[in-house]
Design an enzyme around this catalytic site. Structure first.
Site, mmCIF file in Angstrom:
data_model
loop_
_atom_site.group_PDB
_atom_site.id
_atom_site.type_symbol
_atom_site.label_atom_id
_atom_site.label_comp_id
_atom_site.label_asym_id
_atom_site.label_seq_id
_atom_site.Cartn_x
_atom_site.Cartn_y
_atom_site.Cartn_z
ATOM 1 N N GLU A 55 45.481 14.368 49.050
ATOM 2 C CA GLU A 55 45.475 14.179 50.501
ATOM 3 C C GLU A 55 44.718 15.341 51.128
ATOM 4 O O GLU A 55 45.168 16.492 51.086
ATOM 5 C CB GLU A 55 46.894 14.107 51.078
ATOM 6 N N ASP A 72 48.472 18.106 48.681
ATOM 7 C CA ASP A 72 47.734 18.340 49.932
ATOM 8 C C ASP A 72 46.676 19.410 49.714
ATOM 9 O O ASP A 72 46.929 20.401 49.030
ATOM 10 C CB ASP A 72 48.708 18.833 51.007
ATOM 11 N N HIS A 125 50.141 22.410 51.901
ATOM 12 C CA HIS A 125 50.311 21.409 52.963
ATOM 13 C C HIS A 125 49.855 21.921 54.321
ATOM 14 O O HIS A 125 49.146 21.235 55.053
ATOM 15 C CB HIS A 125 51.785 20.991 53.025
ATOM 16 N N HIS A 163 55.835 13.174 45.526
ATOM 17 C CA HIS A 163 55.356 13.800 46.761
ATOM 18 C C HIS A 163 55.294 15.323 46.627
ATOM 19 O O HIS A 163 56.314 15.972 46.368
ATOM 20 C CB HIS A 163 56.303 13.411 47.891
ATOM 21 N N ARG A 164 54.114 15.891 46.811
ATOM 22 C CA ARG A 164 53.869 17.335 46.612
ATOM 23 C C ARG A 164 54.428 17.764 45.251
ATOM 24 O O ARG A 164 54.965 18.852 45.094
ATOM 25 C CB ARG A 164 54.486 18.166 47.751
ATOM 26 N N ASP A 195 59.983 12.384 47.222
ATOM 27 C CA ASP A 195 60.302 13.730 46.735
ATOM 28 C C ASP A 195 61.143 13.671 45.459
ATOM 29 O O ASP A 195 61.287 14.671 44.760
ATOM 30 C CB ASP A 195 61.142 14.488 47.780
ATOM 31 N N GLU A 208 51.178 13.269 44.276
ATOM 32 C CA GLU A 208 50.545 13.421 45.587
ATOM 33 C C GLU A 208 50.508 14.907 45.889
ATOM 34 O O GLU A 208 51.489 15.626 45.613
ATOM 35 C CB GLU A 208 51.365 12.677 46.644
ATOM 36 N N LYS A 215 43.714 17.570 53.989
ATOM 37 C CA LYS A 215 44.294 17.931 55.285
ATOM 38 C C LYS A 215 43.249 18.498 56.236
ATOM 39 O O LYS A 215 43.487 18.553 57.435
ATOM 40 C CB LYS A 215 45.390 18.992 55.086
#
Ligand code: G3P
Ligand code: CA
Length: 215
Positions: free
Chosen positions: A94, A35, A48, A6-7, A210, A33, A96
């Site tokens: 992702e 953003d 993000h 995640h990120r 994470d 992943e 945004k």
């Protein structure tokens, strides 16, 4: 079951930075992943929030800065992440901001990254609808924080690849239904060991976390 960072590896290194993606690679993720927003000069950038306030020492909307200015603040452009990853893992992009959609598709079309390794996801389903229309072969992931039923209907409509639900929405019935309809299930963001055990019990296809080394 896929390990999805995640990120990057947000549990260890500042989110959505090249260092975080490097750490995720070292932790052997299958997918990172990240953003995406778009800069003033229409370049997809990896951050993000809608503003740079929380993650940099500057202030203002991402769309008020050029890509070069954002890079100087430590915010990568998406192309740099492609360069770093070099097809060594997948990338879950992702989106945004709807306004970033065409710029992302354009980059994917002109970059020699294995398209099979990319999944575009979004909470804004208009983004996914546009991606489906412009590039039907791209893998699409339907994000939801409140309704797997609605996500499933929409996923069928756009022939999505995966559904990405908030992990607490999962139950035996909806997992079975998503799988019966041929969708991969990638819940987010699962960090605590008890939550990881809970989510793994459903035999999902991947977990967004994470802490990729906890899976
Ligand atoms: O992609 C899943 C997850 O990242 C969605 O929530 O706020 O962390 O982007 P957020
Ligand atoms: Ca995200």
């Amino acid at each position: 079951m896929l390990k999805i960072g995640h990120r990057g590896a947000k549990g260890y290194v500042a989110e959505n930075t090249l260092a975080s993606f490097q750490k995720a690679l070292e932790l052997d993720v299958d997918i990172i992943e990240l953003d995406v927003h778009v800069s003033k000069d229409n370049i997809p950038v990896v951050i993000h929030d809608e503003t740079v306030d929380r993650t940099t020492n500057a202030k203002g909307k991402v769309t008020n800065f050029t890509a070069k200015e954002l890079q100087n603040l430590g915010i990568p452009i998406l192309e740099e992440v492609f360069d770093l990853v070099e097809n060594r893992c997948g990338i879950n992009i992702e989106i945004k901001d709807f306004e970033a959609t065409k710029a992302v598709l354009n980059l994917i079309n002109h970059y020699s990254f294995d398209t099979e390794k990319i999944i575009i996801s979004s909470f804004d389903w208009n983004v996914l609808q546009l991606c489906h229309t412009e590039k039907p072969a791209i893998h699409l992931g339907v994000l939801t924080e409140n309704s797997i039923d609605k996500a499933l209907s929409f996923a069928k409509k756009i022939s999505a690849y995966s559904i990405h639900p908030y992990f607490k929405l999962l139950n035996t019935e909806n997992v079975q239904l998503m799988h019966q309809n041929g969708f991969k299930i990638y819940p987010w963001t699962v960090n605590n060991p008890e939550d990881i055990t809970f989510v793994k019990s459903f035999l999902v296809d991947g977990i967004i976390t994470d802490f990729p080394d906890r899976l």
